[in-house]
Design an enzyme around this catalytic site. Sequence first.
Site, mmCIF file in Angstrom:
data_model
loop_
_atom_site.group_PDB
_atom_site.id
_atom_site.type_symbol
_atom_site.label_atom_id
_atom_site.label_comp_id
_atom_site.label_asym_id
_atom_site.label_seq_id
_atom_site.Cartn_x
_atom_site.Cartn_y
_atom_site.Cartn_z
ATOM 1 N N SER A 147 0.669 -1.165 -0.020
ATOM 2 C CA SER A 147 0.079 -0.039 0.021
ATOM 3 C C SER A 147 0.992 1.180 0.146
ATOM 4 O O SER A 147 1.768 1.409 -0.726
ATOM 5 C CB SER A 147 -1.156 -0.052 1.182
ATOM 6 O OG SER A 147 -2.132 1.090 1.033
ATOM 7 N N ASP A 207 -5.471 -3.574 -2.685
ATOM 8 C CA ASP A 207 -4.663 -3.347 -1.734
ATOM 9 C C ASP A 207 -4.048 -4.655 -0.918
ATOM 10 O O ASP A 207 -4.511 -5.506 -0.617
ATOM 11 C CB ASP A 207 -5.070 -2.608 -0.354
ATOM 12 C CG ASP A 207 -4.268 -1.953 0.483
ATOM 13 O OD1 ASP A 207 -3.414 -2.237 0.540
ATOM 14 O OD2 ASP A 207 -4.646 -0.644 0.950
#
Length: 320
Positions: free
Chosen positions: A39, A153
């Site tokens: 991320s 993610d």
Amino acid sequence: MATIGIALGSGAAKGWAHIGVLKGLADMGIEPDKVSGCSIGALVGAAYANEQLDELEEWVRGFSSWDVLSLMDLSWRKGGLIGGEKVFDVIQNRIGDLQVEELQRPLIAVATDLYSGQEIWFREGDLRHAIRASCSMPGILPPVKVRERWLVDGAVVNPVPVSVSRAMGVDVVIAVDLNGQSRERLQVLPVDMASNTPSVEEEAKAQAHQDTGFMDLLARGRDYVASLTDKFSIGNSSDPSMLAVMSQSMDILEQRHKRARLMGDPPDICLVPDVGDIGTMEFHRAEEAIIAGEQAVLRAKHQIEAVLGTRHDIKLYERN
């Protein structure tokens, strides 16, 4: 000479603390050789891996809350609140149109296959796609299609990618856990949006970035932004908003998953910046986050010296 890997974890706006951690380590003479990132950790990790951390720091330290909004292209029909094109265009312009394998240090960015749940490692290929996929927080940013996969993610499966650093063949792994501190409040957008009208300079800056209908609405002023804040953050209400609930729920799931993974494969050193009170989208609080990252290194200095000073000829020195 032994090699050092750093695993940069997820955490949205908290992620600017990674910059402070890397700066603090550099002040001790420690510059990790290989980077794994999840991320926001993939974004900061890419800048570090390409020797552009100072440039990234300069950019994010200049953010105001209105700058953050100017980079948001609202997208209600693409699987996320924000389309993401504007912000990743800026990131690509700053880091470069590169392949992952072209970076000056090895980097692996972690993403998640939306349908199979498989952990995906970007070792090569388009850097923008790798970072964007790794950063695609469910509900906030839409999934990214890479070949036949839809990716989200990496925090869904590996919030602090220690295992990835191990697989890169390093001798010592330093992990950065951005979610090790409890959160005192729930919010997604900055709370000061509803109470502050943009200055002339901020409106001019917003207009300079204007190429979506959202920026047209933003330029109309306080009323629209106040309503936006009411929808996406707590504001004066005691009831958490939809996105605040979603964000907090994701944090809880990540925390539980992270604990299980780190128990099975602990890092040699784990740094925990005190950024628990920085909201998901408060990217304008970069200075606070960076300082927190530097302080996390200072708090762990003796542990760092104890671990690295005994491993394979790793020598520490103080920068002048």
